[in-house]
Design an enzyme around this catalytic site. Structure first.
Site, PDB file in Angstrom:
ATOM      1  N   TYR A 146       0.842  -1.207   0.000  1.00  0.00           N
ATOM      2  CA  TYR A 146       0.000   0.000   0.000  1.00  0.00           C
ATOM      3  C   TYR A 146       0.881   1.263   0.000  1.00  0.00           C
ATOM      4  O   TYR A 146       0.651   2.192  -0.787  1.00  0.00           O
ATOM      5  CB  TYR A 146      -0.924  -0.027   1.226  1.00  0.00           C
ATOM      6  CG  TYR A 146      -1.866   1.149   1.308  1.00  0.00           C
ATOM      7  CD1 TYR A 146      -2.946   1.265   0.439  1.00  0.00           C
ATOM      8  CD2 TYR A 146      -1.669   2.146   2.257  1.00  0.00           C
ATOM      9  CE1 TYR A 146      -3.817   2.349   0.521  1.00  0.00           C
ATOM     10  CE2 TYR A 146      -2.537   3.231   2.342  1.00  0.00           C
ATOM     11  CZ  TYR A 146      -3.604   3.322   1.471  1.00  0.00           C
ATOM     12  OH  TYR A 146      -4.461   4.398   1.550  1.00  0.00           O
TER      13      TYR A 146
ATOM     14  N   LYS B  47       1.237   4.179  -2.889  1.00  0.00           N
ATOM     15  CA  LYS B  47       0.932   5.593  -2.640  1.00  0.00           C
ATOM     16  C   LYS B  47       2.150   6.490  -2.900  1.00  0.00           C
ATOM     17  O   LYS B  47       2.004   7.658  -3.253  1.00  0.00           O
ATOM     18  CB  LYS B  47       0.406   5.768  -1.207  1.00  0.00           C
ATOM     19  CG  LYS B  47      -0.964   5.124  -0.998  1.00  0.00           C
ATOM     20  CD  LYS B  47      -2.007   5.755  -1.935  1.00  0.00           C
ATOM     21  CE  LYS B  47      -3.351   5.076  -1.890  1.00  0.00           C
ATOM     22  NZ  LYS B  47      -4.322   5.679  -2.821  1.00  0.00           N
TER      23      LYS B  47
ATOM     24  N   THR C 131     -12.806   4.224   7.260  1.00  0.00           N
ATOM     25  CA  THR C 131     -13.526   3.595   6.143  1.00  0.00           C
ATOM     26  C   THR C 131     -13.130   2.122   6.074  1.00  0.00           C
ATOM     27  O   THR C 131     -12.232   1.675   6.787  1.00  0.00           O
ATOM     28  CB  THR C 131     -13.178   4.259   4.795  1.00  0.00           C
ATOM     29  OG1 THR C 131     -11.796   3.982   4.520  1.00  0.00           O
ATOM     30  CG2 THR C 131     -13.411   5.742   4.805  1.00  0.00           C
TER      31      THR C 131
HETATM   32  N1  LIG Z   1      -9.340   5.977   4.736  1.00  0.00           N
HETATM   33  C1  LIG Z   1      -8.168   6.568   4.964  1.00  0.00           C
HETATM   34  O1  LIG Z   1      -7.760   6.801   6.107  1.00  0.00           O
HETATM   35  C2  LIG Z   1      -7.275   6.961   3.823  1.00  0.00           C
HETATM   36  C3  LIG Z   1      -6.076   7.604   4.126  1.00  0.00           C
HETATM   37  C4  LIG Z   1      -5.253   7.997   3.070  1.00  0.00           C
HETATM   38  C5  LIG Z   1      -5.636   7.765   1.773  1.00  0.00           C
HETATM   39  N2  LIG Z   1      -6.812   7.135   1.516  1.00  0.00           N
HETATM   40  C6  LIG Z   1      -7.158   6.885   0.109  1.00  0.00           C
HETATM   41  O2  LIG Z   1      -8.453   7.378  -0.152  1.00  0.00           O
HETATM   42  C7  LIG Z   1      -9.023   6.635  -1.239  1.00  0.00           C
HETATM   43  C8  LIG Z   1     -10.423   6.194  -0.870  1.00  0.00           C
HETATM   44  O3  LIG Z   1     -10.310   5.228   0.161  1.00  0.00           O
HETATM   45  P1  LIG Z   1     -11.430   4.994   1.261  1.00  0.00           P
HETATM   46  O4  LIG Z   1     -10.814   5.250   2.581  1.00  0.00           O
HETATM   47  O5  LIG Z   1     -12.679   5.717   0.888  1.00  0.00           O
HETATM   48  O6  LIG Z   1     -11.593   3.419   1.144  1.00  0.00           O
HETATM   49  P2  LIG Z   1     -12.873   2.541   0.823  1.00  0.00           P
HETATM   50  O7  LIG Z   1     -14.044   2.995   1.613  1.00  0.00           O
HETATM   51  O8  LIG Z   1     -12.415   1.124   0.988  1.00  0.00           O
HETATM   52  O9  LIG Z   1     -13.162   2.871  -0.706  1.00  0.00           O
HETATM   53  C9  LIG Z   1     -12.342   2.392  -1.719  1.00  0.00           C
HETATM   54  C10 LIG Z   1     -13.146   2.379  -2.987  1.00  0.00           C
HETATM   55  O10 LIG Z   1     -12.312   1.878  -4.041  1.00  0.00           O
HETATM   56  C11 LIG Z   1     -13.121   1.033  -4.850  1.00  0.00           C
HETATM   57  N3  LIG Z   1     -12.314   0.040  -5.558  1.00  0.00           N
HETATM   58  C12 LIG Z   1     -11.510  -0.895  -5.026  1.00  0.00           C
HETATM   59  N4  LIG Z   1     -10.990  -1.667  -5.990  1.00  0.00           N
HETATM   60  C13 LIG Z   1     -11.478  -1.205  -7.164  1.00  0.00           C
HETATM   61  C14 LIG Z   1     -11.311  -1.590  -8.526  1.00  0.00           C
HETATM   62  N5  LIG Z   1     -10.548  -2.630  -8.879  1.00  0.00           N
HETATM   63  N6  LIG Z   1     -11.963  -0.891  -9.468  1.00  0.00           N
HETATM   64  C15 LIG Z   1     -12.760   0.151  -9.144  1.00  0.00           C
HETATM   65  N7  LIG Z   1     -12.976   0.562  -7.878  1.00  0.00           N
HETATM   66  C16 LIG Z   1     -12.334  -0.116  -6.901  1.00  0.00           C
HETATM   67  C17 LIG Z   1     -14.022   0.333  -3.854  1.00  0.00           C
HETATM   68  O11 LIG Z   1     -15.111  -0.216  -4.546  1.00  0.00           O
HETATM   69  P3  LIG Z   1     -16.072  -1.339  -3.876  1.00  0.00           P
HETATM   70  O12 LIG Z   1     -17.120  -0.549  -3.175  1.00  0.00           O
HETATM   71  O13 LIG Z   1     -16.564  -2.099  -5.056  1.00  0.00           O
HETATM   72  O14 LIG Z   1     -15.229  -2.142  -2.951  1.00  0.00           O
HETATM   73  C18 LIG Z   1     -14.385   1.478  -2.921  1.00  0.00           C
HETATM   74  O15 LIG Z   1     -15.499   2.189  -3.395  1.00  0.00           O
HETATM   75  C19 LIG Z   1      -8.054   5.472  -1.504  1.00  0.00           C
HETATM   76  O16 LIG Z   1      -7.234   5.787  -2.605  1.00  0.00           O
HETATM   77  C20 LIG Z   1      -7.221   5.416  -0.237  1.00  0.00           C
HETATM   78  O17 LIG Z   1      -5.947   4.850  -0.455  1.00  0.00           O
HETATM   79  C21 LIG Z   1      -7.658   6.742   2.507  1.00  0.00           C
END
Ligand SMILES: NC(=O)c1ccc[n+]([C@@H]2O[C@H](COP(=O)([O-])OP(=O)(O)OC[C@H]3O[C@@H](n4cnc5c(N)ncnc54)[C@H](OP(=O)(O)O)[C@@H]3O)[C@@H](O)[C@H]2O)c1
Length: 254
Positions: free
Chosen positions: A140, A144, A175
């Site tokens: 991961y 990133k 999330t």
């Molecule tokens: N949460 C945090 O603390 C955090 C911190 C830093 C960065 N981020 C970044 O923020 C972004 C959003 O993450 P989140 O926290 O909202 O996580 P999340 O709730 O797990 O959402 C991730 C999304 O990505 C979609 N996804 C996964 N694999 C995919 C694929 N092969 N094709 C198309 N869509 C796909 C998932 O779809 P499904 O619904 O079908 O599973 C889900 O809607 C990510 O890039 C993550 O790395 C998050």
């Protein structure tokens, strides 16, 4: 946030059945019917290419591309094209999507690309010959770090073409990406609890960058909490960025 401001939105999702009720809810809350769902699986090169073809048939241009999808997996898993699923979903898939959508962004200039990185990127040092061999949190972090560096590389390349490219670190948000469905999830949650920000706070920097007018011409930055975050100079090293572009394009046959 964006639908409420009247923008046309395309939700690019791998599970369209699950996405449709969300689209309906966004339409209802925002009063904006121009919210669409289109199928996109970032783990499949074929799916990405079909999505772009369909997108270009349906929409004359693209103003803002938000590369938001991201995953962490506990165990090794590979795509049909032979890539580690974390590297593909978080980095290679969005990179291919971005490259293929550049003509639509040029037509929609000033185009804007927003890539989701994470505060974990400093732990993402990598070797190209091991790019498919990293595991769990390390994979991961590598993905990133690659996203951040590709943001800087593309920003330089696309500046002349009227397209800005920035990264966003949304902060730590509770999330599904945070959880492994294992017993230690409770422990992870406990450690992260003091750092969590709300979903709205996490999304606000993305919405700010996506919704700002043409006066926002910043490019090649990492944004955090509505401001620019300092990033170590080694992530902007021109030789490293050139190497990243060449190797990524070679992996994707671009
Ligand atoms: N949460 C945090 O603390 C955090 C911190 C830093 C960065 N981020 C970044 O923020 C972004 C959003 O993450 P989140 O926290 O909202 O996580 P999340 O709730 O797990 O959402 C991730 C999304 O990505 C979609 N996804 C996964 N694999 C995919 C694929 N092969 N094709 C198309 N869509 C796909 C998932 O779809 P499904 O619904 O079908 O599973 C889900 O809607 C990510 O890039 C993550 O790395 C998050």
């Amino acid at each position: 946030m964006l639908a409420g401001r009247g923008h046309t939105l395309v939700m690019a999702c791998r599970n369209t059945a699950a996405a449709l009720p969300v689209r309906d809810e966004i339409r209802r809350i925002s009063g904006n019917d121009a919210v669409h769902v289109m199928e996109l699986d970032l783990c499949s090169e074929a799916s990405i290419r079909i999505f772009v073809e369909n997108f270009r048939t349906r929409f004359p241009h693209l103003n803002v591309l938000v590369n938001n999808a991201g995953i962490i997996t506990r165990y090794p898993d590979y795509t049909p094209d032979g890539f580690d699923t974390v590297i593909m979903t978080n980095y290679l898939g969005p990179y291919l999507l971005t490259r293929l959508l550049i003509p639509s962004l040029e037509t929609g200039a000033p185009g804007r690309i927003i890539n989701l990185t994470s505060g974990i990127y400093p732990f993402g040092t990598y070797r190209w010959d091991r790019i498919n061999a990293y595991r769990w949190v390390k994979a991961y972090a590598v993905s990133k770090c690659l996203v951040l560096r590709a943001t800087f590389a593309l920003a330089g390349e696309l500046q002349e073409r009227g397209i800005t490219v920035n990264a966003v670190d949304p902060g730590v948000i509770n999330t599904s990406i945070m959880f492994t469905k294992k017993w230690y999830d409770a422990l992870i949650h406990l450690i992260l609890l003091p750092f969590y920000v709300s979903l709205e706070k996490g999304a606000e920097t993305i919405a700010f960058l996506a919704g700002a007018g043409p006066e926002l011409d910043a490019t090649g930055h990492c944004f955090y909490k509505l401001g620019i975050k300092r990033v170590a100079q080694k992530h902007r090293d021109p030789k490293t960025l050139r190497d990243l572009t060449v190797r990524t394009r070679a992996l994707l046959h671009l």
